[in-house]
Write an enzyme that holds these catalytic residues in place. Sequence first.
Site, mmCIF file in Angstrom:
data_model
loop_
_atom_site.group_PDB
_atom_site.id
_atom_site.type_symbol
_atom_site.label_atom_id
_atom_site.label_comp_id
_atom_site.label_asym_id
_atom_site.label_seq_id
_atom_site.Cartn_x
_atom_site.Cartn_y
_atom_site.Cartn_z
ATOM 1 N N ALA A 189 -3.556 4.588 -10.367
ATOM 2 C CA ALA A 189 -2.408 5.498 -10.479
ATOM 3 C C ALA A 189 -2.390 6.380 -9.240
ATOM 4 O O ALA A 189 -3.420 6.578 -8.591
ATOM 5 C CB ALA A 189 -2.546 6.335 -11.733
ATOM 6 N N GLY A 201 -5.804 2.367 -12.778
ATOM 7 C CA GLY A 201 -4.575 1.800 -13.345
ATOM 8 C C GLY A 201 -4.286 0.399 -12.809
ATOM 9 O O GLY A 201 -3.645 -0.403 -13.485
ATOM 10 N N GLU A 245 -6.292 -1.799 -14.897
ATOM 11 C CA GLU A 245 -5.658 -1.798 -16.223
ATOM 12 C C GLU A 245 -4.390 -2.649 -16.230
ATOM 13 O O GLU A 245 -4.095 -3.334 -17.206
ATOM 14 C CB GLU A 245 -5.365 -0.354 -16.653
ATOM 15 C CG GLU A 245 -6.657 0.407 -16.965
ATOM 16 C CD GLU A 245 -6.468 1.903 -17.129
ATOM 17 O OE1 GLU A 245 -5.795 2.518 -16.269
ATOM 18 O OE2 GLU A 245 -6.982 2.470 -18.102
HETATM 19 C C1 HXC Z 1 -2.834 7.669 -4.089
HETATM 20 C C2 HXC Z 1 -4.097 6.343 -2.725
HETATM 21 C C3 HXC Z 1 -4.796 5.825 -3.846
HETATM 22 C C4 HXC Z 1 -4.421 6.297 -5.135
HETATM 23 C C5 HXC Z 1 -5.586 4.907 -2.066
HETATM 24 N N1 HXC Z 1 -4.619 5.738 -1.658
HETATM 25 N N2 HXC Z 1 -5.719 4.937 -3.387
HETATM 26 N N3 HXC Z 1 -3.129 7.258 -2.860
HETATM 27 N N4 HXC Z 1 -3.447 7.218 -5.208
HETATM 28 N N5 HXC Z 1 -4.996 5.833 -6.253
HETATM 29 C C6 HXC Z 1 -4.172 6.013 -0.280
HETATM 30 C C7 HXC Z 1 -5.165 6.851 0.474
HETATM 31 O O1 HXC Z 1 -4.992 8.208 0.179
HETATM 32 C C8 HXC Z 1 -4.808 6.504 1.898
HETATM 33 O O2 HXC Z 1 -3.644 7.198 2.268
HETATM 34 C C9 HXC Z 1 -4.444 5.025 1.810
HETATM 35 O O3 HXC Z 1 -4.116 4.787 0.445
HETATM 36 C C10 HXC Z 1 -5.583 4.111 2.191
HETATM 37 O O4 HXC Z 1 -6.730 4.456 1.437
HETATM 38 P P1 HXC Z 1 -8.153 4.773 2.093
HETATM 39 O O5 HXC Z 1 -8.908 5.588 1.122
HETATM 40 O O6 HXC Z 1 -7.992 5.342 3.460
HETATM 41 O O7 HXC Z 1 -8.766 3.305 2.216
HETATM 42 P P2 HXC Z 1 -10.305 2.863 2.118
HETATM 43 O O8 HXC Z 1 -11.175 3.801 2.896
HETATM 44 O O9 HXC Z 1 -10.323 1.416 2.470
HETATM 45 O O10 HXC Z 1 -10.690 3.046 0.591
HETATM 46 C C11 HXC Z 1 -10.057 2.255 -0.391
HETATM 47 C C12 HXC Z 1 -10.362 2.786 -1.823
HETATM 48 C C13 HXC Z 1 -10.007 4.292 -1.876
HETATM 49 C C14 HXC Z 1 -11.841 2.584 -2.132
HETATM 50 C C15 HXC Z 1 -9.535 1.963 -2.782
HETATM 51 O O11 HXC Z 1 -8.688 4.486 -1.371
HETATM 52 C C16 HXC Z 1 -10.073 4.862 -3.259
HETATM 53 O O12 HXC Z 1 -11.151 5.161 -3.750
HETATM 54 N N6 HXC Z 1 -8.915 5.068 -3.870
HETATM 55 C C17 HXC Z 1 -8.797 5.694 -5.164
HETATM 56 C C18 HXC Z 1 -9.247 4.766 -6.264
HETATM 57 C C19 HXC Z 1 -9.173 5.439 -7.613
HETATM 58 O O13 HXC Z 1 -9.841 6.462 -7.855
HETATM 59 N N7 HXC Z 1 -8.362 4.917 -8.508
HETATM 60 C C20 HXC Z 1 -8.143 5.480 -9.843
HETATM 61 C C21 HXC Z 1 -7.000 6.444 -9.818
HETATM 62 S S1 HXC Z 1 -6.786 7.255 -11.382
HETATM 63 P P3 HXC Z 1 -3.616 8.177 3.544
HETATM 64 O O14 HXC Z 1 -2.228 8.725 3.544
HETATM 65 O O15 HXC Z 1 -4.679 9.180 3.321
HETATM 66 O O16 HXC Z 1 -3.923 7.271 4.707
HETATM 67 C C22 HXC Z 1 -6.051 6.125 -12.350
HETATM 68 C C23 HXC Z 1 -5.779 6.549 -13.758
HETATM 69 C C24 HXC Z 1 -4.931 5.568 -14.487
HETATM 70 O O17 HXC Z 1 -5.779 5.034 -11.968
HETATM 71 C C25 HXC Z 1 -4.391 6.204 -15.729
HETATM 72 C C26 HXC Z 1 -3.272 5.463 -16.365
HETATM 73 C C27 HXC Z 1 -2.027 5.250 -15.588
#
Ligand code: HXC
Length: 257
Positions: A65, A108, A111
Amino acid sequence: MEFILVTPQARPGVALIQLNRPKELNALNLQLMGEIRDALKELDEDEAVRVVVVTGNERAFAAGADIKQMAGKTAIDMLITDQFSTWDAIRKFKKPLIAAVSGFALGGGCELTMTCDMIVASETAQFGQPEIRIGTMPGAGGTQRLTRAVGKARAMEMVLTGEFISAHEALAAGLVNRVVPVGQYLEEAYRLAAKIAAMSPVVARLAKESVNRAFETHLDEGLHFERKNFYLTFASEDQKEGMAAFVEKRKPAFKGR
Ligand code: HXC
């Protein structure tokens, strides 16, 4: 549609939905999820579509998400937004849904793959529920579907540590259907979709409904449900065609009637 690309006939009888926010690793903001819901509604009504493939790109299926969109929200904001009505609509989609996954399928994103009926993964796919690392937990079925798919021990570890599993680990755990080289995951999903698209779409619908019922009820009720759907297939022209084709040693032509 701003954040997804929809191709109703990517292959005969097979539609493709491609998540298209590559810079944000296909982070699932509310608009994107609404677009998936709207696209599925149209594809459900389109009789020429028998199976839908959902994909992202090589680097990411979806990294979860949209954290930036969620970060400042209160519990009441989340409640009022009611984003899960969108997820419920995806869950209730009647035709077979196949996720073609490469790269990150996290939070998400993971999911969403599990809301689909089957998963074809590339060797680079990674599945995870890392929400705990950002101070929250899965909210779109992660604790429930992952546990049913891979069992308590592994689900508990993934949800409590936030660590990812590889495509091959996901295959061994029963989360995905198959793992193929990265250049082939979409083609492989199409191949699987084409096999299903050649079957009777009405029977596919009844069979999908019946398999899903196994997760929602006890055995006696599930068997009863299955039996009703089994009887119902005998009301279809496709059952007559399928059995006649077998007897006449020819390929059946299913019409969805
Ligand atoms: C918003 C996101 C994002 C996310 C990545 N990006 N994941 N933006 N929401 N979930 C954005 C980053 O901010 C970044 O933008 C760009 O995508 C590239 O990501 P990087 O982090 O620079 O890439 P990398 O170093 O290769 O790392 C990849 C990654 C990491 C390991 C996937 O991005 C990460 O940990 N993302 C979050 C994963 C996460 O926690 N997901 C769960 C979310 S909560 P900029 O502009 O900075 O370059 C959830 C709840 C669901 O899903 C509930 C029900 C709907």
